[in-house]
Design a protein around this motif. Sequence first.
Motif, mmCIF file in Angstrom:
data_model
loop_
_atom_site.group_PDB
_atom_site.id
_atom_site.type_symbol
_atom_site.label_atom_id
_atom_site.label_comp_id
_atom_site.label_asym_id
_atom_site.label_seq_id
_atom_site.Cartn_x
_atom_site.Cartn_y
_atom_site.Cartn_z
ATOM 1 N N ALA A 27 -24.620 97.756 -98.015
ATOM 2 C CA ALA A 27 -24.555 97.251 -96.581
ATOM 3 C C ALA A 27 -24.644 99.007 -95.803
ATOM 4 C CB ALA A 27 -23.543 96.990 -96.229
ATOM 5 N N ASP A 28 -25.216 98.748 -95.106
ATOM 6 C CA ASP A 28 -25.696 99.460 -93.370
ATOM 7 C C ASP A 28 -25.099 99.181 -92.535
ATOM 8 O OD1 ASP A 28 -25.380 102.270 -92.806
ATOM 9 O OD2 ASP A 28 -27.843 102.248 -93.294
ATOM 10 N N TYR A 29 -24.250 100.517 -91.386
ATOM 11 C CA TYR A 29 -24.658 99.321 -90.233
ATOM 12 C C TYR A 29 -24.590 100.747 -88.515
ATOM 13 C CZ TYR A 29 -19.693 101.620 -91.269
ATOM 14 O OH TYR A 29 -18.350 102.309 -91.249
ATOM 15 N N ASP A 30 -24.500 100.251 -88.107
ATOM 16 C CA ASP A 30 -24.258 100.934 -86.532
ATOM 17 C C ASP A 30 -22.997 100.795 -86.227
ATOM 18 O OD1 ASP A 30 -24.817 102.044 -84.191
ATOM 19 O OD2 ASP A 30 -25.494 100.476 -83.656
ATOM 20 N N LYS A 31 -22.789 102.837 -86.058
ATOM 21 C CA LYS A 31 -21.401 102.886 -86.694
ATOM 22 C C LYS A 31 -20.968 102.867 -84.842
ATOM 23 C CE LYS A 31 -21.099 106.396 -90.138
ATOM 24 N NZ LYS A 31 -19.711 106.411 -90.613
ATOM 25 N N GLU A 32 -21.463 102.585 -83.804
ATOM 26 C CA GLU A 32 -21.313 101.961 -82.530
ATOM 27 C C GLU A 32 -21.151 101.150 -82.206
ATOM 28 O OE1 GLU A 32 -23.449 104.683 -79.672
ATOM 29 O OE2 GLU A 32 -22.942 106.470 -81.344
ATOM 30 N N ALA A 33 -21.290 99.762 -83.186
ATOM 31 C CA ALA A 33 -21.664 98.835 -82.114
ATOM 32 C C ALA A 33 -20.770 98.045 -82.381
ATOM 33 C CB ALA A 33 -21.975 97.247 -84.079
ATOM 34 N N THR A 34 -19.446 96.948 -81.888
ATOM 35 C CA THR A 34 -18.365 96.577 -82.089
ATOM 36 C C THR A 34 -18.301 95.534 -82.290
ATOM 37 O OG1 THR A 34 -19.123 95.814 -79.870
ATOM 38 C CG2 THR A 34 -17.080 98.033 -80.163
ATOM 39 N N PHE A 35 -18.268 96.030 -83.290
ATOM 40 C CA PHE A 35 -17.932 93.921 -84.273
ATOM 41 C C PHE A 35 -17.339 92.894 -84.476
ATOM 42 C CE2 PHE A 35 -20.722 97.780 -86.876
ATOM 43 C CZ PHE A 35 -21.777 96.901 -87.562
ATOM 44 N N ASN A 36 -16.157 93.336 -83.534
ATOM 45 C CA ASN A 36 -14.936 91.986 -83.139
ATOM 46 C C ASN A 36 -15.652 91.408 -82.066
ATOM 47 O OD1 ASN A 36 -13.844 92.522 -84.834
ATOM 48 N ND2 ASN A 36 -12.045 94.311 -84.135
ATOM 49 N N ASP A 37 -16.693 91.701 -81.318
ATOM 50 C CA ASP A 37 -16.788 91.052 -80.163
ATOM 51 C C ASP A 37 -18.141 90.008 -80.066
ATOM 52 O OD1 ASP A 37 -15.764 93.107 -78.613
ATOM 53 O OD2 ASP A 37 -17.819 94.022 -77.787
ATOM 54 N N TYR A 38 -18.752 90.194 -81.268
ATOM 55 C CA TYR A 38 -19.585 88.771 -82.437
ATOM 56 C C TYR A 38 -19.036 88.303 -82.771
ATOM 57 C CZ TYR A 38 -22.762 93.271 -81.823
ATOM 58 O OH TYR A 38 -23.238 94.295 -82.006
ATOM 59 N N LYS A 39 -19.462 86.595 -82.117
ATOM 60 C CA LYS A 39 -18.477 85.841 -82.321
ATOM 61 C C LYS A 39 -19.860 84.445 -82.750
ATOM 62 C CE LYS A 39 -14.695 87.104 -81.280
ATOM 63 N NZ LYS A 39 -13.719 87.793 -82.403
ATOM 64 N N THR A 40 -20.908 84.095 -81.974
ATOM 65 C CA THR A 40 -21.556 83.250 -82.801
ATOM 66 C C THR A 40 -22.568 83.695 -82.944
ATOM 67 O OG1 THR A 40 -22.820 84.056 -79.955
ATOM 68 C CG2 THR A 40 -20.888 81.905 -80.618
ATOM 69 N N PHE A 41 -24.022 83.201 -83.346
ATOM 70 C CA PHE A 41 -25.438 83.871 -84.704
ATOM 71 C C PHE A 41 -25.956 82.173 -84.400
ATOM 72 C CE2 PHE A 41 -23.394 80.920 -87.198
ATOM 73 C CZ PHE A 41 -23.624 80.429 -88.808
ATOM 74 N N ALA A 42 -27.181 83.284 -84.401
ATOM 75 C CA ALA A 42 -27.505 81.850 -84.439
ATOM 76 C C ALA A 42 -29.701 83.119 -85.921
ATOM 77 C CB ALA A 42 -29.112 81.717 -83.759
ATOM 78 N N GLU A 175 -19.365 89.872 -98.393
ATOM 79 C CA GLU A 175 -18.461 90.641 -98.115
ATOM 80 C C GLU A 175 -18.384 91.787 -97.643
ATOM 81 O OE1 GLU A 175 -17.803 90.822 -102.575
ATOM 82 O OE2 GLU A 175 -16.934 88.791 -102.714
ATOM 83 N N LYS A 176 -19.633 92.173 -97.862
ATOM 84 C CA LYS A 176 -19.606 93.278 -97.072
ATOM 85 C C LYS A 176 -19.220 93.260 -95.355
ATOM 86 C CE LYS A 176 -20.317 96.524 -100.731
ATOM 87 N NZ LYS A 176 -19.277 97.570 -101.239
ATOM 88 N N TYR A 177 -19.382 92.533 -94.769
ATOM 89 C CA TYR A 177 -18.774 92.646 -93.443
ATOM 90 C C TYR A 177 -18.420 91.289 -93.338
ATOM 91 C CZ TYR A 177 -20.549 90.996 -89.246
ATOM 92 O OH TYR A 177 -20.150 91.173 -87.192
ATOM 93 N N PRO A 178 -17.523 92.330 -91.968
ATOM 94 C CA PRO A 178 -18.050 92.949 -90.810
ATOM 95 C C PRO A 178 -17.662 94.085 -91.507
ATOM 96 C CG PRO A 178 -15.291 92.510 -90.371
ATOM 97 C CD PRO A 178 -16.128 91.612 -91.695
ATOM 98 N N PRO A 179 -18.210 95.502 -91.090
ATOM 99 C CA PRO A 179 -18.085 97.030 -92.488
ATOM 100 C C PRO A 179 -16.367 97.684 -92.246
ATOM 101 C CG PRO A 179 -19.899 97.131 -90.295
ATOM 102 C CD PRO A 179 -18.967 96.126 -90.480
ATOM 103 N N GLY A 180 -16.000 97.595 -93.223
ATOM 104 C CA GLY A 180 -14.356 98.466 -93.199
ATOM 105 C C GLY A 180 -13.358 96.998 -93.858
ATOM 106 N N ALA A 181 -14.336 95.758 -93.457
ATOM 107 C CA ALA A 181 -13.124 94.627 -94.230
ATOM 108 C C ALA A 181 -13.476 94.612 -95.759
ATOM 109 C CB ALA A 181 -13.498 93.358 -93.340
ATOM 110 N N GLU A 182 -13.927 95.025 -96.802
ATOM 111 C CA GLU A 182 -14.270 95.110 -97.730
ATOM 112 C C GLU A 182 -12.690 95.119 -98.629
ATOM 113 O OE1 GLU A 182 -15.950 98.027 -97.003
ATOM 114 O OE2 GLU A 182 -17.324 96.425 -96.035
ATOM 115 N N GLN A 183 -12.921 93.942 -99.300
ATOM 116 C CA GLN A 183 -11.837 93.721 -100.095
ATOM 117 C C GLN A 183 -11.595 95.195 -101.312
ATOM 118 O OE1 GLN A 183 -9.297 91.185 -99.206
ATOM 119 N NE2 GLN A 183 -11.211 90.650 -98.159
#
Length: 183
Positions: A27-42, A175-183
Motif C-alpha cells: 500500500a501507498d498513501y498520502d502522509k498528509e491525508a487525515t484518514f480518520n475524517d473519511y466516513k462515507t464512500f461511493a 487490511e492495509k487500510y487505514p495506514p498504520g492500522a495493519e496487524q
Amino acid sequence: MKKLLKTLPLLVLLIVVSSCSSVRVAADYDKEATFNDYKTFAFFKTGIDKAEISDLDKRRILRAIEAELLAKGFTKSENPDILVSLFTKSQQRVDVYNNSWGMGGWGWGGFGPGWGWGWNQQPNVSTSVQGHLYIDLIDANKKELVWQGMGTGYLSRNMEKKEARIKEFVTKIMEKYPPGAEQ
C-alpha cells in the motif's frame, strides 16, 4: 521417526501449495491525508468502467470492497468523503519443464531396435495467470488519490474458486487500510 518420515512429504507439499496461493500486498498513501475524517464512500464509476475485466468480475470485486469498507465502519453515500476506484492487469506465465531423461523409450540404437532408457523430447508446459488488483481511494473534495492498495497473486480459472479468490485479494489489500492500522 517413521511417522515423521511419512508426514514430512505431505507437510512439504502443503507448504508449497499454500505458498503458491498467497496474495502479496502493498500500500501507498498520502502522509498528509487525515484518514480518520473519511466516513462515507461511493464508487467512482468513470475509473471502474476503464478496468479491463469482465463485468461479472467487476461486480465481484466491488461487492468485496463494499463489504470490507462497511466492516471498517464506512457508510455508502451519495455525497461521499472518498471515491473508490480500481485498476486491474494480468500476466500469463508459461513454465516449460524439460526433464529429458526417462524410462520406456522405443527406438533405434547402435544395436538395432529396443526398449530402455532414452531421451524424451517432449517438454512439460504449464500456464498460469498472475493478476494485479489496485484499489484506489480518492479524496472526493480534493479529487486527489490519498491511498492505493495493490495485490498480486495467481488467479483461478475455476468459477467456484474465483469468487473466493477475489474476496481473498480484496481482504488482504484492505487490511492495509487505514495506514498504520495493519496487524
